[in-house]
Motif scaffolding. Structure first.
Motif, PDB file in Angstrom:
ATOM      1  N   ASN A  46       0.914  -1.422  -0.036  1.00 25.81           N
ATOM      2  CA  ASN A  46       0.090  -0.277   0.091  1.00 25.81           C
ATOM      3  C   ASN A  46       0.860   1.042   0.129  1.00 25.81           C
ATOM      4  O   ASN A  46       1.868   1.319   0.524  1.00 25.81           O
ATOM      5  CB  ASN A  46      -0.852  -0.166   1.137  1.00 25.81           C
ATOM      6  CG  ASN A  46      -1.950  -1.126   1.216  1.00 25.81           C
ATOM      7  OD1 ASN A  46      -2.288  -1.861   0.247  1.00 25.81           O
ATOM      8  ND2 ASN A  46      -2.658  -1.187   2.269  1.00 25.81           N
ATOM      9  N   LEU A  47       0.386   2.103  -0.679  1.00 20.83           N
ATOM     10  CA  LEU A  47       1.095   3.579  -0.545  1.00 20.83           C
ATOM     11  C   LEU A  47       0.360   4.577   0.253  1.00 20.83           C
ATOM     12  O   LEU A  47      -0.692   4.653   0.546  1.00 20.83           O
ATOM     13  CB  LEU A  47       1.096   4.159  -1.910  1.00 20.83           C
ATOM     14  CG  LEU A  47       1.587   3.152  -3.172  1.00 20.83           C
ATOM     15  CD1 LEU A  47       1.615   3.751  -4.589  1.00 20.83           C
ATOM     16  CD2 LEU A  47       3.362   2.944  -2.844  1.00 20.83           C
ATOM     17  N   GLU A  48       1.529   5.347   0.913  1.00 22.38           N
ATOM     18  CA  GLU A  48       0.913   6.448   1.835  1.00 22.38           C
ATOM     19  C   GLU A  48      -0.036   7.526   1.214  1.00 22.38           C
ATOM     20  O   GLU A  48       0.409   7.951  -0.033  1.00 22.38           O
ATOM     21  CB  GLU A  48       2.039   7.182   2.456  1.00 22.38           C
ATOM     22  CG  GLU A  48       2.680   6.249   3.523  1.00 22.38           C
ATOM     23  CD  GLU A  48       3.564   7.025   4.135  1.00 22.38           C
ATOM     24  OE1 GLU A  48       3.611   8.229   4.262  1.00 22.38           O
ATOM     25  OE2 GLU A  48       4.469   6.562   4.964  1.00 22.38           O
ATOM     26  N   ALA A  49      -0.743   7.977   1.604  1.00 18.39           N
ATOM     27  CA  ALA A  49      -1.806   8.958   1.135  1.00 18.39           C
ATOM     28  C   ALA A  49      -1.138  10.473   0.978  1.00 18.39           C
ATOM     29  O   ALA A  49      -0.137  10.520   1.813  1.00 18.39           O
ATOM     30  CB  ALA A  49      -3.231   9.111   1.804  1.00 18.39           C
ATOM     31  N   GLU A  50      -1.631  11.299   0.229  1.00 18.44           N
ATOM     32  CA  GLU A  50      -1.127  12.623   0.075  1.00 18.44           C
ATOM     33  C   GLU A  50      -2.159  13.588   0.228  1.00 18.44           C
ATOM     34  O   GLU A  50      -3.201  13.186   0.512  1.00 18.44           O
ATOM     35  CB  GLU A  50      -0.277  12.805  -1.243  1.00 18.44           C
ATOM     36  CG  GLU A  50      -1.388  12.788  -2.407  1.00 18.44           C
ATOM     37  CD  GLU A  50      -0.781  12.738  -3.700  1.00 18.44           C
ATOM     38  OE1 GLU A  50      -0.291  13.869  -3.868  1.00 18.44           O
ATOM     39  OE2 GLU A  50      -0.799  12.170  -4.585  1.00 18.44           O
TER      40      GLU A  50
ATOM     41  N   THR B 189     -14.104   1.713  -3.042  1.00 15.91           N
ATOM     42  CA  THR B 189     -13.343   0.796  -2.124  1.00 15.91           C
ATOM     43  C   THR B 189     -11.798   0.383  -2.633  1.00 15.91           C
ATOM     44  O   THR B 189     -11.560  -0.625  -2.923  1.00 15.91           O
ATOM     45  CB  THR B 189     -13.931  -0.441  -1.816  1.00 15.91           C
ATOM     46  OG1 THR B 189     -15.378  -0.292  -1.732  1.00 15.91           O
ATOM     47  CG2 THR B 189     -13.557  -0.976  -0.385  1.00 15.91           C
ATOM     48  N   PRO B 190     -10.994   1.366  -2.620  1.00 18.97           N
ATOM     49  CA  PRO B 190      -9.677   1.216  -3.384  1.00 18.97           C
ATOM     50  C   PRO B 190      -8.667   0.713  -2.162  1.00 18.97           C
ATOM     51  O   PRO B 190      -8.804   0.431  -0.974  1.00 18.97           O
ATOM     52  CB  PRO B 190      -9.337   2.796  -3.481  1.00 18.97           C
ATOM     53  CG  PRO B 190      -9.778   3.508  -2.514  1.00 18.97           C
ATOM     54  CD  PRO B 190     -11.193   2.757  -2.065  1.00 18.97           C
ATOM     55  N   ILE B 191      -7.391   0.349  -3.084  1.00 18.59           N
ATOM     56  CA  ILE B 191      -6.253  -0.024  -2.167  1.00 18.59           C
ATOM     57  C   ILE B 191      -5.598   0.971  -1.144  1.00 18.59           C
ATOM     58  O   ILE B 191      -5.664   0.766  -0.207  1.00 18.59           O
ATOM     59  CB  ILE B 191      -5.115  -0.687  -3.000  1.00 18.59           C
ATOM     60  CG1 ILE B 191      -5.502  -1.910  -3.846  1.00 18.59           C
ATOM     61  CG2 ILE B 191      -3.752  -0.835  -2.130  1.00 18.59           C
ATOM     62  CD1 ILE B 191      -4.582  -2.585  -4.904  1.00 18.59           C
ATOM     63  N   ASP B 192      -5.514   2.130  -1.711  1.00 21.00           N
ATOM     64  CA  ASP B 192      -5.085   3.391  -1.171  1.00 21.00           C
ATOM     65  C   ASP B 192      -6.175   4.426  -1.023  1.00 21.00           C
ATOM     66  O   ASP B 192      -7.216   4.348  -1.715  1.00 21.00           O
ATOM     67  CB  ASP B 192      -3.826   3.975  -1.896  1.00 21.00           C
ATOM     68  CG  ASP B 192      -2.887   3.091  -2.113  1.00 21.00           C
ATOM     69  OD1 ASP B 192      -2.557   2.092  -1.034  1.00 21.00           O
ATOM     70  OD2 ASP B 192      -1.883   2.876  -3.138  1.00 21.00           O
ATOM     71  N   GLN B 193      -5.888   5.355  -0.320  1.00 18.31           N
ATOM     72  CA  GLN B 193      -6.831   6.534  -0.100  1.00 18.31           C
ATOM     73  C   GLN B 193      -7.101   7.019  -1.508  1.00 18.31           C
ATOM     74  O   GLN B 193      -5.981   7.469  -2.129  1.00 18.31           O
ATOM     75  CB  GLN B 193      -6.269   7.541   0.878  1.00 18.31           C
ATOM     76  CG  GLN B 193      -7.323   8.620   1.206  1.00 18.31           C
ATOM     77  CD  GLN B 193      -7.193   9.478   2.129  1.00 18.31           C
ATOM     78  OE1 GLN B 193      -5.863   9.378   2.944  1.00 18.31           O
ATOM     79  NE2 GLN B 193      -7.628  10.640   2.651  1.00 18.31           N
ATOM     80  N   ASN B 194      -8.433   7.074  -1.829  1.00 18.22           N
ATOM     81  CA  ASN B 194      -8.813   7.486  -3.068  1.00 18.22           C
ATOM     82  C   ASN B 194      -9.763   8.635  -3.343  1.00 18.22           C
ATOM     83  O   ASN B 194      -9.621   9.591  -2.334  1.00 18.22           O
ATOM     84  CB  ASN B 194      -9.390   6.119  -3.770  1.00 18.22           C
ATOM     85  CG  ASN B 194      -9.247   6.240  -5.605  1.00 18.22           C
ATOM     86  OD1 ASN B 194      -9.488   7.350  -5.881  1.00 18.22           O
ATOM     87  ND2 ASN B 194      -8.615   5.228  -6.051  1.00 18.22           N
ATOM     88  N   LEU B 195     -10.594   8.542  -4.324  1.00 24.64           N
ATOM     89  CA  LEU B 195     -11.714   9.647  -4.158  1.00 24.64           C
ATOM     90  C   LEU B 195     -12.961   8.997  -4.196  1.00 24.64           C
ATOM     91  O   LEU B 195     -13.285   7.833  -4.702  1.00 24.64           O
ATOM     92  CB  LEU B 195     -11.457  10.277  -5.774  1.00 24.64           C
ATOM     93  CG  LEU B 195     -10.174  10.844  -6.011  1.00 24.64           C
ATOM     94  CD1 LEU B 195     -10.534  11.715  -7.548  1.00 24.64           C
ATOM     95  CD2 LEU B 195      -9.610  11.760  -5.094  1.00 24.64           C
ATOM     96  N   VAL B 196     -13.802   9.976  -3.579  1.00 23.71           N
ATOM     97  CA  VAL B 196     -15.354   9.851  -3.829  1.00 23.71           C
ATOM     98  C   VAL B 196     -15.633  10.860  -4.810  1.00 23.71           C
ATOM     99  O   VAL B 196     -15.383  11.948  -4.759  1.00 23.71           O
ATOM    100  CB  VAL B 196     -16.211  10.114  -2.528  1.00 23.71           C
ATOM    101  CG1 VAL B 196     -17.707  10.063  -2.692  1.00 23.71           C
ATOM    102  CG2 VAL B 196     -15.903   9.003  -1.397  1.00 23.71           C
TER     103      VAL B 196
END
Length: 415
Positions: free
Chosen positions: A226-230, A301-308
């Motif tokens: 997993n990658l860190e959110a920005e 429902t993504p792997i990393d923090q994504n978008l709504v």
């Protein structure tokens, strides 16, 4: 439909097999007339660089174009001869390949899928043929305002995280991809620990063992991390004029990753706000105020923090009012507790959708594969129980946490 779903759940057998391959094998048996094999790879455009953007999707096109055991075109012919269907899909988070055949052709499908994915040859002539096909896809996508808006928003919201890469890639990046790039990419990501093989339907008793042996040729490797959110948002507006008849509007917010407990609450919010004719956004903006022609709420429902994403199509003259109406509905959600009846209705719809999904081998394999890929198989097994735990207070908290900052995107139609 509900009775059929419950019968399916009663007859199903959820089985993990480590017999031969290290790749995870999941089987679900029922009494239908079909067998489905669905192979998932935890690699999509989030695993690419600018130079090879689009390679995940390009590789998807090439997997069935010849292998050590099967000549180019032979795999499609063998599947079609038995009345089967083979297809594939790529996203930012994953790639998956799936085949549906009459139950008696399970072994044929397993052999074809395993050799195609384990031992593809990537003939140069097929690479060039498919390059032209994908280039046409890119050009078609760029001509569609909703796709253009989607790419603009992702490029704006993700500066460092690879979610900003388009799944299809760009014309320059696709022209830059060589056979060596494709081979190296496959070696890195198409490895046992980064893949899951699903089978569902009327399966033979040795299905799990057969698949495990068939896919034992996959090399060893690591599961992608997993990658860190920005920091995603600065309450910005992206606007572009285009000679089209309609105006396309999208409002993007940060979303929880699949690993977050908030993902269940966001699924309930998605149902309340944007699923069906009686959802809040559809009822208020489309039916009551007639500000939009269509509107939807998307949470992947993504792997990393994504978008709504809240997306709508409207007349250019109504885009300002439509935008404000979206925020009005979100303010209500953040300040007024959802009433028990509305909350229970949303949960019931989610439960029915879940059971309908589990009554169909194709959608079941896809659902199990998706969650085994983005998080783990336990997520899917415990999904309904966690949905039932969502409260009105959870909805207030999650709405305030994730919908405070935004990016608005608009493609303004000009006749």
């Amino acid at each position: 439909m509900l009775k059929r779903s419950l019968a399916f759940l009663f007859l199903s057998l959820f089985f993990f097999s480590p017999l031969e391959a290290k790749v995870k094998i999941i089987t679900e048996k029922d009494l239908s007339d079909i067998a489905v094999i669905d192979v998932w790879v935890r690699a999509g455009s989030r695993n690419e660089s600018a130079e090879i953007n689009g390679i995940s999707h390009f590789l998807e096109h090439l997997i069935f174009k010849g292998s050590k055991k099967y000549k180019t075109g032979e795999m499609d012919k063998l599947i079609e001869e038995c009345g089967g269907i083979v297809n594939a899909a790529t996203s930012k988070d994953f790639t998956h390949f799936y085949v549906t055949v009459p139950k008696e052709y399970f072994y044929r499908a397993a052999d074809i899928m395993s050799d195609s994915i384990t031992n593809p040859l990537f003939p140069e002539e097929e690479i060039e043929k498919e390059r032209k096909v994908v280039l046409e896809e890119i050009l078609r996508s760029q001509s569609q305002p909703d796709n253009e808006l989607y790419d603009l928003i992702y490029a704006k919201c993700f500066r460092l995280h690879p979610y900003h890469y388009s799944v299809l890639g760009t014309v320059p990046s696709l022209l830059n991809i060589k056979k060596a790039d494709i081979t190296n990419y496959k070696k890195k990501f198409y490895v046992d620990s980064n893949m899951t093989v699903l089978a569902a339907g009327n399966l033979p008793n040795d299905a799990a063992g057969y698949l495990s042996k068939a896919f034992s040729g996959l090399p060893g490797g690591k599961r992608t991390e997993n990658l860190e959110a920005e920091t995603l948002f600065q309450n910005s507006l992206l606007e572009k004029k285009k000679k089209v008849n309609k105006t396309y509007l999208a409002v993007a917010f940060s979303s929880p990753s699949a690993q977050s407990p908030d993902s269940y609450t966001m699924d309930v919010i998605s149902m309340i706000m944007g699923s069906g004719r009686n959802s809040r956004l559809n009822k208020e903006l489309k039916e009551n105020k007639q500000l939009v022609w269509s509107i939807g709420f998307s949470y992947p429902t993504p792997i990393d923090q994504n978008l709504v994403l809240i997306s709508a199509v409207c007349d250019a003259k109504k885009v300002e009012k439509a935008t404000e109406a979206i925020f009005t509905e979100l303010r209500k959600l953040a300040t007024q507790p959802v009433k028990p009846a509305e909350l229970e209705k949303a949960k019931t719809i989610i439960e029915v959708d879940y059971k309908v999904t589990h009554s169909n081998p194709q959608s079941l394999a896809s659902n199990l594969g998706y969650f085994a890929t983005v998080i783990n198989a336990e997520y899917e097994k415990n999904y309904l129980e966690n949905i039932k735990k969502v409260t009105a207070d959870d909805i207030l908290r999650v709405t305030k946490q994730y919908f405070s900052y935004y990016t608005i995107g608009r493609i303004i139609g000009e006749n």
